[in-house]
Enzyme design. Structure first.
Site, PDB file in Angstrom:
ATOM      1  N   ILE A   1       0.843  -1.207   0.000  1.00  0.00           N
ATOM      2  CA  ILE A   1       0.000   0.000   0.000  1.00  0.00           C
ATOM      3  C   ILE A   1       0.875   1.254   0.000  1.00  0.00           C
TER       4      ILE A   1
ATOM      5  N   LEU B   1      12.964  -2.568   4.264  1.00  0.00           N
ATOM      6  CA  LEU B   1      13.087  -3.606   3.221  1.00  0.00           C
ATOM      7  C   LEU B   1      13.130  -5.002   3.844  1.00  0.00           C
TER       8      LEU B   1
ATOM      9  N   PHE C   1       2.714   3.706   7.354  1.00  0.00           N
ATOM     10  CA  PHE C   1       2.252   2.399   6.855  1.00  0.00           C
ATOM     11  C   PHE C   1       3.068   1.241   7.431  1.00  0.00           C
TER      12      PHE C   1
ATOM     13  N   THR D   1       7.757  -4.229  15.597  1.00  0.00           N
ATOM     14  CA  THR D   1       7.526  -3.182  14.581  1.00  0.00           C
ATOM     15  C   THR D   1       6.211  -2.442  14.820  1.00  0.00           C
TER      16      THR D   1
ATOM     17  N   THR E   1      -6.236  -1.019  10.490  1.00  0.00           N
ATOM     18  CA  THR E   1      -6.988  -2.104   9.852  1.00  0.00           C
ATOM     19  C   THR E   1      -8.350  -2.341  10.507  1.00  0.00           C
ATOM     20  N   ASP E   2      -9.267  -2.933   9.748  1.00  0.00           N
ATOM     21  CA  ASP E   2     -10.565  -3.334  10.314  1.00  0.00           C
ATOM     22  C   ASP E   2     -10.425  -4.515  11.277  1.00  0.00           C
ATOM     23  N   GLU E   3      -9.270  -5.211  11.211  1.00  0.00           N
ATOM     24  CA  GLU E   3      -9.132  -6.440  12.016  1.00  0.00           C
ATOM     25  C   GLU E   3      -9.110  -6.155  13.515  1.00  0.00           C
TER      26      GLU E   3
ATOM     27  N   TYR F   1      -1.296 -10.323  14.946  1.00  0.00           N
ATOM     28  CA  TYR F   1      -1.243  -9.156  14.052  1.00  0.00           C
ATOM     29  C   TYR F   1      -2.247  -8.095  14.502  1.00  0.00           C
TER      30      TYR F   1
ATOM     31  N   LYS G   1      -1.715  -4.281  16.020  1.00  0.00           N
ATOM     32  CA  LYS G   1      -2.242  -3.070  15.372  1.00  0.00           C
ATOM     33  C   LYS G   1      -3.173  -2.327  16.336  1.00  0.00           C
TER      34      LYS G   1
ATOM     35  N   LYS H   1      -0.574 -12.944   0.331  1.00  0.00           N
ATOM     36  CA  LYS H   1      -1.961 -12.587   0.618  1.00  0.00           C
ATOM     37  C   LYS H   1      -2.865 -13.262  -0.412  1.00  0.00           C
ATOM     38  N   LEU H   2      -4.139 -13.407  -0.055  1.00  0.00           N
ATOM     39  CA  LEU H   2      -5.038 -14.283  -0.824  1.00  0.00           C
ATOM     40  C   LEU H   2      -5.016 -14.036  -2.340  1.00  0.00           C
TER      41      LEU H   2
ATOM     42  N   PRO I   1      -4.884 -22.941  -2.308  1.00  0.00           N
ATOM     43  CA  PRO I   1      -5.235 -23.394  -0.956  1.00  0.00           C
ATOM     44  C   PRO I   1      -6.291 -22.518  -0.283  1.00  0.00           C
TER      45      PRO I   1
ATOM     46  N   PRO J   1      -5.748 -20.892  12.385  1.00  0.00           N
ATOM     47  CA  PRO J   1      -6.193 -20.840  13.785  1.00  0.00           C
ATOM     48  C   PRO J   1      -6.765 -19.461  14.117  1.00  0.00           C
TER      49      PRO J   1
HETATM   50  P1  NAD Z   1       3.298  -4.796   3.480  1.00  0.00           P
HETATM   51  O1  NAD Z   1       3.629  -5.926   4.374  1.00  0.00           O
HETATM   52  O2  NAD Z   1       3.111  -5.022   2.019  1.00  0.00           O
HETATM   53  O3  NAD Z   1       4.419  -3.661   3.620  1.00  0.00           O
HETATM   54  C1  NAD Z   1       4.950  -3.289   4.856  1.00  0.00           C
HETATM   55  C2  NAD Z   1       6.198  -2.463   4.596  1.00  0.00           C
HETATM   56  O4  NAD Z   1       6.733  -2.060   5.863  1.00  0.00           O
HETATM   57  C3  NAD Z   1       7.299  -3.232   3.872  1.00  0.00           C
HETATM   58  O5  NAD Z   1       7.830  -2.460   2.829  1.00  0.00           O
HETATM   59  C4  NAD Z   1       8.348  -3.484   4.959  1.00  0.00           C
HETATM   60  O6  NAD Z   1       9.664  -3.541   4.465  1.00  0.00           O
HETATM   61  C5  NAD Z   1       8.125  -2.275   5.855  1.00  0.00           C
HETATM   62  N1  NAD Z   1       8.558  -2.524   7.239  1.00  0.00           N
HETATM   63  C6  NAD Z   1       8.259  -3.598   8.026  1.00  0.00           C
HETATM   64  N2  NAD Z   1       8.860  -3.478   9.219  1.00  0.00           N
HETATM   65  C7  NAD Z   1       9.530  -2.290   9.196  1.00  0.00           C
HETATM   66  C8  NAD Z   1      10.324  -1.608  10.143  1.00  0.00           C
HETATM   67  N3  NAD Z   1      10.556  -2.101  11.363  1.00  0.00           N
HETATM   68  N4  NAD Z   1      10.844  -0.413   9.797  1.00  0.00           N
HETATM   69  C9  NAD Z   1      10.615   0.118   8.559  1.00  0.00           C
HETATM   70  N5  NAD Z   1       9.889  -0.501   7.629  1.00  0.00           N
HETATM   71  C10 NAD Z   1       9.339  -1.693   7.938  1.00  0.00           C
HETATM   72  O7  NAD Z   1       2.005  -4.138   4.121  1.00  0.00           O
HETATM   73  P2  NAD Z   1       0.750  -3.441   3.411  1.00  0.00           P
HETATM   74  O8  NAD Z   1      -0.221  -4.472   3.030  1.00  0.00           O
HETATM   75  O9  NAD Z   1       1.247  -2.483   2.416  1.00  0.00           O
HETATM   76  O10 NAD Z   1       0.147  -2.654   4.658  1.00  0.00           O
HETATM   77  C11 NAD Z   1       0.589  -1.336   4.974  1.00  0.00           C
HETATM   78  C12 NAD Z   1      -0.143  -0.851   6.206  1.00  0.00           C
HETATM   79  O11 NAD Z   1      -1.544  -0.865   5.968  1.00  0.00           O
HETATM   80  C13 NAD Z   1       0.080  -1.706   7.441  1.00  0.00           C
HETATM   81  O12 NAD Z   1       0.170  -0.860   8.559  1.00  0.00           O
HETATM   82  C14 NAD Z   1      -1.170  -2.571   7.528  1.00  0.00           C
HETATM   83  O13 NAD Z   1      -1.439  -2.926   8.863  1.00  0.00           O
HETATM   84  C15 NAD Z   1      -2.202  -1.629   6.972  1.00  0.00           C
HETATM   85  N6  NAD Z   1      -3.359  -2.257   6.313  1.00  0.00           N
HETATM   86  C16 NAD Z   1      -3.169  -3.195   5.341  1.00  0.00           C
HETATM   87  C17 NAD Z   1      -4.276  -3.713   4.681  1.00  0.00           C
HETATM   88  C18 NAD Z   1      -4.131  -4.736   3.585  1.00  0.00           C
HETATM   89  O14 NAD Z   1      -5.136  -5.290   3.144  1.00  0.00           O
HETATM   90  N7  NAD Z   1      -2.942  -5.017   3.083  1.00  0.00           N
HETATM   91  C19 NAD Z   1      -5.559  -3.293   5.047  1.00  0.00           C
HETATM   92  C20 NAD Z   1      -5.706  -2.350   6.059  1.00  0.00           C
HETATM   93  C21 NAD Z   1      -4.591  -1.819   6.675  1.00  0.00           C
HETATM   94  O1  DAU Z   2      -8.722  -6.733   6.828  1.00  0.00           O
HETATM   95  C1  DAU Z   2      -7.551  -6.010   6.585  1.00  0.00           C
HETATM   96  C2  DAU Z   2      -6.386  -6.944   6.641  1.00  0.00           C
HETATM   97  O2  DAU Z   2      -6.426  -7.707   5.446  1.00  0.00           O
HETATM   98  C3  DAU Z   2      -5.045  -6.235   6.766  1.00  0.00           C
HETATM   99  O3  DAU Z   2      -4.995  -5.548   7.989  1.00  0.00           O
HETATM  100  C4  DAU Z   2      -3.907  -7.239   6.684  1.00  0.00           C
HETATM  101  O4  DAU Z   2      -2.662  -6.554   6.698  1.00  0.00           O
HETATM  102  C5  DAU Z   2      -4.042  -8.022   5.404  1.00  0.00           C
HETATM  103  O5  DAU Z   2      -3.055  -9.029   5.359  1.00  0.00           O
HETATM  104  C6  DAU Z   2      -5.415  -8.653   5.290  1.00  0.00           C
HETATM  105  O6  DAU Z   2      -5.574  -9.714   6.261  1.00  0.00           O
HETATM  106  P1  DAU Z   2      -6.304 -11.089   5.895  1.00  0.00           P
HETATM  107  O7  DAU Z   2      -5.887 -12.118   6.848  1.00  0.00           O
HETATM  108  O8  DAU Z   2      -7.773 -10.877   5.722  1.00  0.00           O
HETATM  109  O9  DAU Z   2      -5.678 -11.298   4.423  1.00  0.00           O
HETATM  110  P2  DAU Z   2      -5.183 -12.609   3.662  1.00  0.00           P
HETATM  111  O10 DAU Z   2      -4.971 -12.206   2.252  1.00  0.00           O
HETATM  112  O11 DAU Z   2      -4.068 -13.272   4.369  1.00  0.00           O
HETATM  113  O12 DAU Z   2      -6.442 -13.556   3.732  1.00  0.00           O
HETATM  114  C7  DAU Z   2      -7.688 -13.165   3.188  1.00  0.00           C
HETATM  115  C8  DAU Z   2      -8.675 -14.295   3.441  1.00  0.00           C
HETATM  116  O13 DAU Z   2      -8.293 -15.418   2.644  1.00  0.00           O
HETATM  117  C9  DAU Z   2      -8.678 -14.782   4.874  1.00  0.00           C
HETATM  118  O14 DAU Z   2      -9.998 -15.154   5.222  1.00  0.00           O
HETATM  119  C10 DAU Z   2      -7.782 -16.012   4.842  1.00  0.00           C
HETATM  120  C11 DAU Z   2      -8.020 -16.574   3.450  1.00  0.00           C
HETATM  121  N1  DAU Z   2      -6.872 -17.277   2.844  1.00  0.00           N
HETATM  122  C12 DAU Z   2      -5.674 -16.634   2.810  1.00  0.00           C
HETATM  123  C13 DAU Z   2      -4.560 -17.256   2.263  1.00  0.00           C
HETATM  124  C14 DAU Z   2      -3.238 -16.561   2.234  1.00  0.00           C
HETATM  125  C15 DAU Z   2      -7.029 -18.543   2.277  1.00  0.00           C
HETATM  126  O15 DAU Z   2      -8.136 -19.112   2.287  1.00  0.00           O
HETATM  127  N2  DAU Z   2      -5.940 -19.159   1.735  1.00  0.00           N
HETATM  128  C16 DAU Z   2      -4.711 -18.580   1.709  1.00  0.00           C
HETATM  129  O16 DAU Z   2      -3.746 -19.213   1.215  1.00  0.00           O
END
Ligand code: NAD
Ligand code: DAU
Length: 353
Positions: free
Chosen positions: A13, A36, A82, A101, A133-135, A159, A163, A198-199, A214, A290
């Site tokens: 993001i 990184l 982020f 972190t 996050t919504d989680e 996680y 957060k 991620k999924l 999977p 789990p």
């Molecule tokens: P991501 O895992 O793709 O990227 C995280 C980045 O943070 C990476 O570039 C990593 O190198 C960097 N990082 C990790 N630890 C660090 C540290 N100690 N110091 C500096 N940099 C560090 O994550 P994302 O999916 O882009 O999510 C970004 C933010 O948005 C997160 O805070 C996450 O909780 C939040 N978020 C993600 C989602 C989602 O669906 N991906 C949804 C809602 C909120």
């Molecule tokens: O809701 C926001 C969150 O969404 C963010 O805060 C997180 O950073 C982000 O990783 C994401 O979390 P989820 O656990 O929802 O995302 P993930 O892509 O890991 O999984 C999405 C759904 O798919 C979840 O119900 C688990 C399922 N899943 C995931 C993987 C990786 C599978 O069924 N199979 C898989 O292999």
């Protein structure tokens, strides 16, 4: 907003946000602090809209001296935070990095911003935006109403607990010290540059390689999917017009079952990448995660009413654009698939499921 510190801007993001902000704010200079880790890559920052207004700094948000130096040296007026350990499955296997972190790192940034901004003219015109996050709200039953900004926190994975702790610290710095903060809590993002743990990207890349898809448990978990560019726009609107101290929920307003998402990806691939079709023959139900949260849904009334934000992409077109992006970027895909540790992660998370 002139000098912006983006943390985690080499991740999914964050990198999309760096691109977005360089486009919409032609005067802004971005300092991008990222450690990184496995999730961050400079590949995500190639061909930026204006390289001259982007400075990459490799470093850890837990490094207080570095963070203080960056804030002072570059006269940072806006922090967009982020950086995080972001993958629920990895938090189950190794929660310590998430505590470090997500909690210690967020604390370090908050405290450094408070100290440096106080020393250099005070909080006026400064902003600390925290991306969450919504989680943190936990898991919904089928008929429960969507999460609002006042839904009590009930995190259920390492996680989401880390957060939640970071969100509490951000609000504590507002109430106790008056630090000018805003927060967004967003649902599941998808789109270009998402790491294939991620999924959605995992399913796309596994399907293209003819590997099993999977699906955890019965596949009837529900997420609220948002195209990443819409999330970037929501954060930007909060930076521009959001009220200090406030939280805004962000979400896509759609709630398919996971299995429906996977089937839709297969259908798109059958059309765009017919080799190996039908791809849904690869769907494999595996042991559940789990503590797997069953359902998330976001009520976005507040951000829509107060800031006029609404998602521009629907799930169908966003998913298609995403699949197409992965198919059209084989170099990025190769660099990620060959990355050290990726194969080991797949082995660790899936081999014994
Ligand atoms: P991501 O895992 O793709 O990227 C995280 C980045 O943070 C990476 O570039 C990593 O190198 C960097 N990082 C990790 N630890 C660090 C540290 N100690 N110091 C500096 N940099 C560090 O994550 P994302 O999916 O882009 O999510 C970004 C933010 O948005 C997160 O805070 C996450 O909780 C939040 N978020 C993600 C989602 C989602 O669906 N991906 C949804 C809602 C909120
Ligand atoms: O809701 C926001 C969150 O969404 C963010 O805060 C997180 O950073 C982000 O990783 C994401 O979390 P989820 O656990 O929802 O995302 P993930 O892509 O890991 O999984 C999405 C759904 O798919 C979840 O119900 C688990 C399922 N899943 C995931 C993987 C990786 C599978 O069924 N199979 C898989 O292999």
């Amino acid at each position: 907003m002139k000098h912006v510190l983006v943390t985690g801007g080499a991740g999914f993001i964050g990198a999309n946000f760096v691109r977005y902000l360089l486009q919409v704010e032609p005067q802004v200079h971005i300092y991008n602090l990222d450690a990184l880790t496995y999730a961050g890559s400079l590949e995500n920052l190639k061909n930026l809209p204006d390289e001259s207004r982007h400075t990459f700094v490799q470093g850890d948000i837990c490094d207080n001296d570095l963070v203080m130096h960056l804030l002072r040296e570059h006269e940072i007026d806006t922090v967009v935070h982020f950086a995080a350990e972001s993958h629920v499955d990895r938090s189950i296997h190794g929660p310590a990095a998430f505590v470090q972190t997500n909690i210690v790192g967020t604390f370090t940034l908050l405290d450094a911003a408070k100290t440096v901004w106080k020393e250099t003219g005070g909080f006026a015109g400064r902003r600390f935006h925290h991306v969450s996050t919504d989680e943190v709200f936990g898991s919904l039953a089928p008929d429960d109403p969507a999460f609002t900004e006042t839904t009590p926190y009930d995190p259920r994975s390492p996680y989401s607990a880390s957060k939640a702790a970071s969100d509490h610290l951000v609000r504590a710095y507002f109430h106790t010290y008056g630090l000018p903060v805003t927060l967004t809590n967003c649902s599941n993002n998808y789109g270009p540059y998402q790491f294939p743990e991620k999924l959605i990207p995992l399913m796309v890349l596994n399907a293209v390689q003819g590997k099993p898809l999977p699906v955890y448990g019965d596949g009837k978990q529900i997420r609220d999917w948002l195209y990443v560019e819409d999330h970037c726009e929501a954060i930007y609107q909060v930076l521009k017009q959001g009220k200090i101290g406030e939280t805004y929920n962000v979400g896509g307003g759609n709630q398919p079952y996971n299995i429906e998402i996977v089937r839709e990806i297969c259908a798109i691939l059958d059309e765009l990448h017919p080799q190996g079709a039908p791809h849904d023959r690869l769907i494999t139900y595996v042991q559940d995660r789990p503590g797997h949260d069953r359902r998330y849904a976001m009520d976005t009334t507040k951000i829509q009413a107060e800031l006029g934000w609404a998602p521009r992409h629907d799930l169908k077109s966003g998913l298609r654009a995403t699949v197409q992006w992965y198919l059209e970027h084989p170099e990025w895909v190769q660099s990620v698939l060959q990355q050290e540790g990726y194969a080991a992660w797949l082995e660790r998370n899936y081999a014994k499921r």
